[in-house]
Design a protein around this motif. Structure first.
Motif, PDB file in Angstrom:
ATOM      1  N   ARG A   1       1.063  -1.250   0.073  1.00 24.71           N
ATOM      2  CA  ARG A   1      -0.011   0.219  -0.025  1.00 24.71           C
ATOM      3  C   ARG A   1       0.868   1.660  -0.120  1.00 24.71           C
ATOM      4  NH1 ARG A   1      -1.751  -3.079  -1.413  1.00 24.71           N
ATOM      5  NH2 ARG A   1      -3.696  -4.768  -1.143  1.00 24.71           N
ATOM      6  N   LYS A   2       1.713   1.020   1.124  1.00 23.27           N
ATOM      7  CA  LYS A   2       2.906   2.593   0.636  1.00 23.27           C
ATOM      8  C   LYS A   2       2.923   2.970  -0.583  1.00 23.27           C
ATOM      9  CE  LYS A   2       6.767   1.846   2.295  1.00 23.27           C
ATOM     10  NZ  LYS A   2       8.185   1.569   2.986  1.00 23.27           N
ATOM     11  N   TYR A   3       4.017   1.615  -1.263  1.00 22.16           N
ATOM     12  CA  TYR A   3       4.159   1.835  -3.132  1.00 22.16           C
ATOM     13  C   TYR A   3       2.906   2.197  -3.072  1.00 22.16           C
ATOM     14  CZ  TYR A   3       7.604  -0.341  -1.227  1.00 22.16           C
ATOM     15  OH  TYR A   3       9.035  -0.967  -0.268  1.00 22.16           O
ATOM     16  N   GLU A   4       1.532   2.072  -3.296  1.00 24.62           N
ATOM     17  CA  GLU A   4       0.803   3.319  -4.114  1.00 24.62           C
ATOM     18  C   GLU A   4       0.492   4.334  -3.930  1.00 24.62           C
ATOM     19  OE1 GLU A   4      -2.303  -0.002  -3.977  1.00 24.62           O
ATOM     20  OE2 GLU A   4      -1.639  -1.944  -5.011  1.00 24.62           O
ATOM     21  N   ALA A   5       0.293   4.192  -2.447  1.00 23.75           N
ATOM     22  CA  ALA A   5       0.290   6.314  -1.790  1.00 23.75           C
ATOM     23  C   ALA A   5       1.437   6.821  -2.436  1.00 23.75           C
ATOM     24  CB  ALA A   5       0.231   5.628  -0.741  1.00 23.75           C
ATOM     25  N   ALA A   6       3.106   6.411  -2.523  1.00 23.17           N
ATOM     26  CA  ALA A   6       3.993   7.390  -1.976  1.00 23.17           C
ATOM     27  C   ALA A   6       3.182   7.858  -4.162  1.00 23.17           C
ATOM     28  CB  ALA A   6       5.056   6.285  -2.949  1.00 23.17           C
ATOM     29  N   LEU A   7       3.369   6.061  -5.514  1.00 25.53           N
ATOM     30  CA  LEU A   7       3.104   7.145  -6.430  1.00 25.53           C
ATOM     31  C   LEU A   7       1.739   8.019  -6.646  1.00 25.53           C
ATOM     32  CD1 LEU A   7       2.790   3.870  -9.547  1.00 25.53           C
ATOM     33  CD2 LEU A   7       4.560   5.990  -9.252  1.00 25.53           C
ATOM     34  N   ASP A   8       1.218   7.960  -5.840  1.00 30.38           N
ATOM     35  CA  ASP A   8      -0.487   9.000  -5.516  1.00 30.38           C
ATOM     36  C   ASP A   8       0.564  10.739  -5.520  1.00 30.38           C
ATOM     37  OD1 ASP A   8      -2.073   6.847  -6.483  1.00 30.38           O
ATOM     38  OD2 ASP A   8      -2.705   7.097  -4.099  1.00 30.38           O
ATOM     39  N   GLU A   9       1.057  10.351  -4.327  1.00 36.31           N
ATOM     40  CA  GLU A   9       1.973  11.820  -4.226  1.00 36.31           C
ATOM     41  C   GLU A   9       2.161  13.136  -5.031  1.00 36.31           C
ATOM     42  OE1 GLU A   9       4.113  11.544  -0.066  1.00 36.31           O
ATOM     43  OE2 GLU A   9       3.414  10.415   0.943  1.00 36.31           O
ATOM     44  N   CYS A  10       3.544  11.565  -5.412  1.00 37.55           N
ATOM     45  CA  CYS A  10       4.265  11.948  -6.996  1.00 37.55           C
ATOM     46  C   CYS A  10       3.565  12.256  -8.181  1.00 37.55           C
ATOM     47  CB  CYS A  10       5.348  10.983  -7.059  1.00 37.55           C
ATOM     48  SG  CYS A  10       6.080  11.323  -8.499  1.00 37.55           S
TER      49      CYS A  10
ATOM     50  N   LEU B   1      10.106  12.745  -4.727  1.00 35.50           N
ATOM     51  CA  LEU B   1       9.339  11.407  -4.458  1.00 35.50           C
ATOM     52  C   LEU B   1       9.161  10.343  -5.460  1.00 35.50           C
ATOM     53  CD1 LEU B   1       6.094  13.599  -3.984  1.00 35.50           C
ATOM     54  CD2 LEU B   1       7.230  12.363  -1.696  1.00 35.50           C
ATOM     55  N   PHE B   2       9.902  10.432  -6.365  1.00 36.33           N
ATOM     56  CA  PHE B   2      10.145   9.391  -7.132  1.00 36.33           C
ATOM     57  C   PHE B   2      11.020   8.841  -6.887  1.00 36.33           C
ATOM     58  CE2 PHE B   2      11.774   7.956 -11.203  1.00 36.33           C
ATOM     59  CZ  PHE B   2      10.559   6.432 -11.937  1.00 36.33           C
TER      60      PHE B   2
ATOM     61  N   VAL C   1      -0.663   6.423 -15.853  1.00 32.49           N
ATOM     62  CA  VAL C   1      -2.032   5.699 -15.795  1.00 32.49           C
ATOM     63  C   VAL C   1      -1.663   3.641 -15.873  1.00 32.49           C
ATOM     64  CG1 VAL C   1      -4.270   4.242 -17.021  1.00 32.49           C
ATOM     65  CG2 VAL C   1      -3.622   7.171 -15.950  1.00 32.49           C
ATOM     66  N   PRO C   2      -0.432   3.540 -16.674  1.00 37.29           N
ATOM     67  CA  PRO C   2      -0.538   1.880 -17.055  1.00 37.29           C
ATOM     68  C   PRO C   2       0.276   1.308 -15.910  1.00 37.29           C
ATOM     69  CG  PRO C   2       0.673   4.119 -18.419  1.00 37.29           C
ATOM     70  CD  PRO C   2      -0.049   4.083 -18.684  1.00 37.29           C
ATOM     71  N   LEU C   3       1.702   2.016 -15.251  1.00 32.13           N
ATOM     72  CA  LEU C   3       2.293   2.132 -14.274  1.00 32.13           C
ATOM     73  C   LEU C   3       1.608   1.513 -12.695  1.00 32.13           C
ATOM     74  CD1 LEU C   3       4.854   0.596 -12.737  1.00 32.13           C
ATOM     75  CD2 LEU C   3       4.938   4.341 -12.229  1.00 32.13           C
ATOM     76  N   LYS C   4       0.546   2.424 -12.612  1.00 31.82           N
ATOM     77  CA  LYS C   4      -0.111   2.096 -11.489  1.00 31.82           C
ATOM     78  C   LYS C   4      -1.249   1.159 -11.359  1.00 31.82           C
ATOM     79  CE  LYS C   4      -2.447   5.643  -9.108  1.00 31.82           C
ATOM     80  NZ  LYS C   4      -2.465   7.045  -8.521  1.00 31.82           N
ATOM     81  N   LYS C   5      -1.815   1.048 -12.788  1.00 29.44           N
ATOM     82  CA  LYS C   5      -2.642  -0.315 -13.203  1.00 29.44           C
ATOM     83  C   LYS C   5      -1.522  -1.481 -12.651  1.00 29.44           C
ATOM     84  CE  LYS C   5      -6.405  -1.989 -16.861  1.00 29.44           C
ATOM     85  NZ  LYS C   5      -5.226  -3.522 -16.827  1.00 29.44           N
TER      86      LYS C   5
END
Length: 160
Positions: free
Chosen positions: A18-27, A42-43, A110-114
């Motif tokens: 979950r931390k990685y998904e949240a970190a991408l959102d912050e970025c 952040l990235f 988008v594809p990265l998060k998916k």
């Protein structure tokens, strides 16, 4: 008690998905307002952390799944292929961030998060099968091996 073991197993195996998904959102938020200095920081933090996470899986968890937990090689190789795909998508995003390219940021993210969310769910489903398996008996050994991964060179070439 069985339920307790299950959640205990999951907590140490899931190591921060979950931390990685949240970190991408912050970025994404930082890039969205063209705060590239923050987006880049952040990235970089996210990638450095993720590199270690992937190494732990590649070098400790996946071999263990295959050799001692009797998970079919095809499943482990699928998870490893998903890592390859994540690395490729992260390379694309790294170029976009380096170029402060707000026009293409979203279409790269988008594809990265998916892929990341699907991979995490796939991995968690595999780990969930481990709840009452040899993994639990060898937890201390596995945790020690996971901690030791910090040293040495990664077998995976990230390209950035």
């Amino acid at each position: 008690i069985e339920g307790h073991n299950m959640s205990e197993t999951m907590n140490w195996l899931l190591h921060d998905h979950r931390k990685y998904e949240a970190a991408l959102d912050e970025c994404e938020l930082a890039a969205g307002v063209n705060d590239w200095k923050v987006a880049i920081r952040l990235f970089n933090d996210f990638v450095n952390d993720l590199k270690l996470h992937v190494r732990i899986e590649d070098e400790v968890l996946f071999p263990f799944l295959e050799n001692e937990a009797s998970i079919p090689e095809s499943i482990v190789s699928d998870l490893s292929d998903e890592h390859d795909n994540l690395v490729r998508l992260l390379n694309d995003l790294a170029v976009i961030i380096r170029n402060k390219d707000s026009d293409h940021f979203e279409e790269s993210l988008v594809p990265l998060k998916k892929v990341m969310i699907e991979h995490n769910a796939h991995e968690e489903a595999v780990f969930r099968k481990m709840a009452n398996s040899p993994l639990l008996e060898k937890r201390d050994e596995i945790l020690a091996r996971m901690s030791a991964v910090n040293t040495g060179k990664s077998q995976r070439n990230w390209g950035f």
